[in-house]
Design an enzyme around this catalytic site. Sequence first.
Site, short mmCIF file in Angstrom:
data_model
loop_
_atom_site.label_atom_id
_atom_site.label_comp_id
_atom_site.label_asym_id
_atom_site.label_seq_id
_atom_site.Cartn_x
_atom_site.Cartn_y
_atom_site.Cartn_z
N SER A 1 0.81 -1.22 0.00
CA SER A 1 0.00 0.00 0.00
C SER A 1 0.84 1.27 0.00
O SER A 1 0.40 2.31 -0.50
CB SER A 1 -0.94 0.01 1.21
OG SER A 1 -0.20 -0.12 2.42
N HIS B 1 -0.30 6.48 5.99
CA HIS B 1 0.12 6.17 4.62
C HIS B 1 0.52 7.46 3.91
O HIS B 1 0.25 8.56 4.40
CB HIS B 1 -1.02 5.47 3.85
CG HIS B 1 -1.08 4.00 4.10
ND1 HIS B 1 -1.61 3.46 5.24
CD2 HIS B 1 -0.65 2.95 3.36
CE1 HIS B 1 -1.53 2.14 5.19
NE2 HIS B 1 -0.95 1.80 4.05
#
Length: 252
Positions: free
Chosen positions: A11, A233
């Site tokens: 990711s 993230h």
Amino acid sequence: MSERYVALGSSMAAGPGITPRAPGSPRRAGRSARNYAHLAADALGLELADVTYSGATTAHILTDSQHGAPPQAEALDGSESLVTVTIGGNDVGYVPMLFAAGLPKPLRSLPFAGAKIRELLDPGARDRALGAVAGSLVEVGRTLRRRAPRATVLFVDYLTLLPPYGAPFSPAEVALGRHVAATLERLTAEAAAVTGCGVVRAAAASRDHHAWSSRPWTTRFGLPLPGRPAPLHPNADGMRAVADLVIEAVGT
């Protein structure tokens, strides 16, 4: 005809929540049309095959299917001029460990979820996972070099998430998170050196752009929200910064 660029990884390379989603990509992959691979491919004029997939481990690069997708290394056919890979964090539970640290502490006493949370926050368990991933990263480098012999192969390490001091976790949990991040950064560089690959040092470039900085390249802990980058993230600025680092590495 454009030269071929294959992007692999988890990711941190896919870019979940950064809109828009890559056309035709599986929703579970969390693959953004504005991740660093897409941005770099556009700038370099390369034909991109993006097989990044959220949740991927080194095994998903090398041998294992993920939600029906073949091992990512199978995307390589020897015609590539550029290969990038960001991997290893899921092997060692890096982001899951930070998520566990951010959860309400009473959850740690629950029978099943609590056991998993405690395991993620156990320094001994994280060190064992880091010990295991060292060899896996080397195998990734060897496999990519073998399958793409004429390509520039670049390991892209992880953007910095935690600040150098303070964070919304306990001191022990912050120390563990920094230890995991620093060790993963070192192991990635060592695997690149041993296997004749390059390394894009996103971690070092983002020290002052951690999630709690005034100009963050990553997001803080929180609930996932539709149309927003995933918690803990890269954000859009982070992906742009990593793309610039990849472009610079290709040009050197």
